[in-house]
Write an enzyme that holds these catalytic residues in place. Structure first.
Site, PDB file in Angstrom:
ATOM      1  N   GLU A   1       0.808  -1.215   0.000  1.00 45.35           N
ATOM      2  CA  GLU A   1       0.000   0.000   0.000  1.00 45.35           C
ATOM      3  C   GLU A   1       0.845   1.269   0.000  1.00 45.35           C
ATOM      4  O   GLU A   1       0.569   2.187  -0.777  1.00 45.35           O
ATOM      5  CB  GLU A   1      -0.994  -0.017   1.168  1.00 45.35           C
ATOM      6  CG  GLU A   1      -2.166  -0.980   0.970  1.00 45.35           C
ATOM      7  CD  GLU A   1      -1.826  -2.450   1.156  1.00 45.35           C
ATOM      8  OE1 GLU A   1      -0.727  -2.739   1.669  1.00 45.35           O
ATOM      9  OE2 GLU A   1      -2.639  -3.311   0.794  1.00 45.35           O
TER      10      GLU A   1
ATOM     11  N   HIS B   1     -12.287  -4.728   7.770  1.00 44.63           N
ATOM     12  CA  HIS B   1     -13.000  -4.528   6.519  1.00 44.63           C
ATOM     13  C   HIS B   1     -14.046  -3.418   6.626  1.00 44.63           C
ATOM     14  O   HIS B   1     -14.498  -2.899   5.613  1.00 44.63           O
ATOM     15  CB  HIS B   1     -13.679  -5.832   6.074  1.00 44.63           C
ATOM     16  CG  HIS B   1     -12.724  -6.875   5.578  1.00 44.63           C
ATOM     17  ND1 HIS B   1     -12.036  -7.700   6.436  1.00 44.63           N
ATOM     18  CD2 HIS B   1     -12.319  -7.202   4.331  1.00 44.63           C
ATOM     19  CE1 HIS B   1     -11.258  -8.508   5.720  1.00 44.63           C
ATOM     20  NE2 HIS B   1     -11.408  -8.230   4.448  1.00 44.63           N
TER      21      HIS B   1
HETATM   22  C1  LIG Z   1      -3.266  -5.073   3.466  1.00 48.26           C
HETATM   23  C2  LIG Z   1      -4.159  -5.907   2.632  1.00 48.26           C
HETATM   24  N1  LIG Z   1      -4.218  -5.691   1.299  1.00 48.26           N
HETATM   25  C3  LIG Z   1      -5.044  -6.421   0.532  1.00 48.26           C
HETATM   26  C4  LIG Z   1      -5.845  -7.389   1.081  1.00 48.26           C
HETATM   27  C5  LIG Z   1      -6.814  -8.198   0.225  1.00 48.26           C
HETATM   28  N2  LIG Z   1      -6.395  -9.591   0.169  1.00 48.26           N
HETATM   29  C6  LIG Z   1      -6.879 -10.531   1.028  1.00 48.26           C
HETATM   30  S1  LIG Z   1      -6.166 -12.006   0.836  1.00 48.26           S
HETATM   31  C7  LIG Z   1      -5.187 -11.453  -0.418  1.00 48.26           C
HETATM   32  C8  LIG Z   1      -4.228 -12.371  -1.096  1.00 48.26           C
HETATM   33  C9  LIG Z   1      -3.209 -12.902  -0.172  1.00 48.26           C
HETATM   34  O1  LIG Z   1      -2.377 -13.764  -0.862  1.00 48.26           O
HETATM   35  P1  LIG Z   1      -1.393 -14.733  -0.069  1.00 48.26           P
HETATM   36  O2  LIG Z   1      -0.857 -14.031   1.119  1.00 48.26           O
HETATM   37  O3  LIG Z   1      -0.405 -15.224  -1.058  1.00 48.26           O
HETATM   38  O4  LIG Z   1      -2.300 -15.901   0.443  1.00 48.26           O
HETATM   39  P2  LIG Z   1      -3.163 -16.932  -0.429  1.00 48.26           P
HETATM   40  O5  LIG Z   1      -4.534 -16.330  -0.521  1.00 48.26           O
HETATM   41  O6  LIG Z   1      -2.528 -17.044  -1.757  1.00 48.26           O
HETATM   42  O7  LIG Z   1      -3.183 -18.205   0.329  1.00 48.26           O
HETATM   43  C10 LIG Z   1      -5.454 -10.100  -0.680  1.00 48.26           C
HETATM   44  C11 LIG Z   1      -4.819  -9.316  -1.739  1.00 48.26           C
HETATM   45  C12 LIG Z   1      -5.767  -7.565   2.479  1.00 48.26           C
HETATM   46  N3  LIG Z   1      -6.544  -8.459   3.133  1.00 48.26           N
HETATM   47  N4  LIG Z   1      -4.921  -6.824   3.224  1.00 48.26           N
END
Ligand SMILES: Cc1ncc(C[n+]2csc(CCOP(=O)(O)OP(=O)(O)O)c2C)c(N)n1
Lengths: 323, 339
Positions: free
Chosen positions: A61, A130
């Site tokens: 961010e 959220h």
């Molecule tokens: C600070 C933040 N930015 C964006 C999000 C939205 N978001 C939730 S899960 C996610 C993907 C996370 O990917 P990863 O850590 O690789 O875990 P995976 O879902 O692949 O198991 C995103 C972008 C969030 N929850 N928090």
């Protein structure tokens, strides 16, 4: 020829983004998983505008806001999407302090045309992160404009105004209103930032509110309509704030309830109550009442449905000030 | 897929008991993941769920060899259930939390937040990457008190896109803290391919820049994950500072239930994900391997599944019997500050 269609708030935002991107090649869009169109407002934009102008960022961010900030200083007009507005706190310094102070502290010489977008709002049952509504915190920090529409019409017009503005603007939208449908003309229009809108005219009490709470307030107004005539003002912009609209209304109604979904302490509602005292004390026949989220983290589970301002709580406050 | 340690000092071998324990935990984890899917599809869950699917071997391995006093941040996929049951946490109250019940671990007020401080699983945030700073603190506390506790810091490739990850690598390396960076890399974050977001495919390569040793493991191979966990825990417990373990895994379904399954503008190929489920399921692979090596018999395999099904069914019944949490605002306000 003007036509009016019913489209959702998210689709109205997408139209605003697309129109501004067609109009000006300097406008580009970046954010987390926006090419896929995680939410309605960016779905399909990469097909029309290509990967040069619609960029998926890493989950970084401060990096994302920094990109927007620097690109805006170089004359581009970036639009950064946070997905949820609460994620903006990861870039707290860039969002709350640096964006707003840049123009003033550097001699008021250079514009900073950047738009930040994030969804927010209580009622999705997944608690604080959220739900976080950052407008109270944002308006505390000078130099950044903040708005939150309650209808598709306002969403499209305000977002276009935000993108054309020469200042940082945080455009918030409410998660519970993403799919809300409403009339939107095909002809181009702008809703200026800083102009409130009377969503229901009345004579006995003014309810000043925003976002989802506009709809809750309209319900409460309807519920008491046989006894009390309620005027509902949708602020649309928290900063700049349309004080004349509020004072005009209270001149007529002499009573004010401020409904604010954000935490109660030190928030927008408190600010409005203070401005009312300073600028319109003599207009009032009753103390200003606030209906806010209690001063505790937003809970999830079955609780957020009643911890946030509800039509019933708003109705009770309306009755209370009209006693 | 390379599985050799790169620069990591400890080499550990799994005993027969270790293998049986890992296997049992994987059966339980995948069964509970399916139970969570049943609950959300039946409309009984408040909030969301992020299915674990065939990505739960890393989580099981991360938890299985920890002590109760070792701090852990579970990766949020499958909402950390694999990690936690493997560590020995009774997650019934976490399931109740997802159903908004009074028996929930956060009293039904929190939807998906874990809260097991007595198990040194202190909680988490929906903000991806928020795990890193507190994990520095867990490691610091262990060092400060001269204990031999370790910190199992599990998160996805997405979390390593946050600056916080890099700060944690820096600070734990600089202070020589017993933190295991357990990176469950499924090559995708929400609806963006990792290759679009990260200039290198192997996130563990970051570790070298901070002088942190690293391992890279096939995350579909339960025993390889288990060996890596033993090695990493031994390394951190011996006071050798942080260690990085990257586990390559797969997401064979949408990001969250009802959500998208895209890589940018493109929908992911359902046939490819079906192929992964058919050929890369860690439980199918581990079953074949452990039967062949005579670590388990067919009858034991069947029994373990039966036992896991009973566990899941009992949890579901208990949680449904717990009343929905609808406390008054006054009750809630009384919980904002610790006494
Ligand atoms: C600070 C933040 N930015 C964006 C999000 C939205 N978001 C939730 S899960 C996610 C993907 C996370 O990917 P990863 O850590 O690789 O875990 P995976 O879902 O692949 O198991 C995103 C972008 C969030 N929850 N928090």
């Amino acid at each position: 020829m003007t036509a009016i269609r019913e489209i959702s708030l998210g689709e109205a935002m997408k139209e605003a983004l697309a129109e501004e991107m067609r109009r000006d090649d300097d406008v580009f869009l970046l954010g987390v998983s926006i090419r896929a169109g995680t939410f309605l407002h960016t779905k399909g934009l990469v097909e029309e505008f290509g990967e040069r102008r619609v960029l998926d960022t890493p989950l970084s961010e401060p990096g994302g806001v920094g990109t927007a900030f620097g690109a805006a200083q170089e004359g581009l007009r970036p639009v950064l999407d946070f997905m949820y507005a609460g994620f903006a706190y990861f870039a707290g310094s860039e969002v709350f302090i640096q964006a707003g102070q840049y123009h003033f502290l550097h001699g008021s010489k250079h514009p900073l045309p950047m738009t930040l977008i994030g969804t927010c709002g209580v009622g999705r049952r997944v608690a604080n992160e959220h739900a976080t509504l950052p407008y109270g915190a944002l308006i505390h920090h000078p130099g950044i404009k903040v708005c939150l529409p309650s209808t598709p019409y306002d969403a499209k017009g305000l977002l276009k105004a935000a993108i054309r503005d020469n200042n940082p603007v945080f455009f918030l939208w409410h998660t519970s209103l993403m799919a809300l449908k409403g009339p939107v003309p095909t002809d181009e229009y702008i809703v200026p930032i800083g102009v409130a809108d009377v969503k229901r005219a009345g004579t006995d009490v003014t309810v000043l509110t925003s976002g989802l709470q506009v709809h809750h307030s309209l319900k409460a107004a309807e519920a008491v309509s046989s006894e009390i005539s309620v005027e509902v003002i949708d602020v649309r912009s928290f900063e700049p704030f349309d004080l004349p609209c509020l004072l005009n209304s209270v001149t007529k109604t002499t009573r004010l309830v401020v409904v604010d979904e954000d935490f109660e302490r030190g928030g927008f509602a408190a600010e409005i109550a203070a401005q009312m005292m300073e600028h319109g004390y003599d207009l009032l026949d009753a103390p200003v009442r606030r209906v806010c989220h209690p001063h505790m983290p937003v809970p999830g589970g079955y609780i957020d449905a009643y911890s946030m301002p509800t039509p019933a709580r708003i109705e009770a406050a309306i009755r209370d000030v009209c006693r | 897929m390379p599985t050799k340690p790169r620069g990591a000092s400890a080499q550990e071998t799994l005993t027969r008991d270790h293998k049986r324990l890992l296997y049992r935990n994987l059966v339980r984890a995948m069964t509970l993941d399916r139970m969570m899917m049943r609950i959300i599809r039946a409309g009984k869950m408040v909030g969301f769920y992020h299915e674990g699917g065939i990505a739960l071997a890393p989580g099981v391995a991360a938890g299985t060899f920890l002590r109760r006093d070792d701090a852990m941040n579970p990766h949020y996929r499958a909402h950390g259930i694999a990690h936690m049951i493997a560590k020995g946490v009774d997650i019934q109250s976490y399931v109740a939390e997802h159903m908004g019940r009074v028996d929930g671990c956060a009293k039904g007020r929190s939807s998906f937040h874990v809260s097991y401080p007595e198990d040194h699983i202190f909680g988490w945030s929906a903000n991806i990457g928020a795990n890193f700073p507190p994990c520095i603190g867990y490691g610091f506390a262990a060092r400060y008190r001269s204990t031999d506790q370790v910190v199992m810091n599990c998160s996805g490739d997405g979390s390593y896109q946050e600056g916080r990850a890099h700060e944690a690598l820096l600070m734990t390396a600089n202070w020589h803290l017993p933190v295991i960076f357990w990176c469950e890399n499924n090559g995708i974050a929400q609806s963006s391919a990792l290759s679009d977001l990260f200039p290198i495919a192997d996130i563990s390569r970051l570790a070298a820049g901070y002088g942190i040793p690293a391992l890279m493991v096939d995350g579909q191979d339960l025993l390889a994950c288990g060996e890596a966990a033993l090695a990493a825990i031994a390394h951190a417990r011996a006071g050798k500072g942080p260690i990085f373990v990257e586990l390559k895994t797969l997401r064979s379904q949408e990001h969250n239930v009802g959500g998208l399954n895209n890589e940018g503008a493109h929908t992911r190929d359902p046939a490819l994900m079906q192929k992964w489920r058919d050929t890369r399921d860690p439980l199918t692979l581990a079953t074949a391997r452990l039967l062949k090596d005579q670590v388990l018999t067919e009858a034991e395999v069947a029994d373990l599944q039966l036992e896991a099904d009973r566990e899941a069914a009992a949890i579901e019944v208990h949680c449904e019997a717990s009343p929905k949490a609808t406390p008054s605002i006054d009750e809630l306000m009384a919980g904002v500050y610790a006494p």
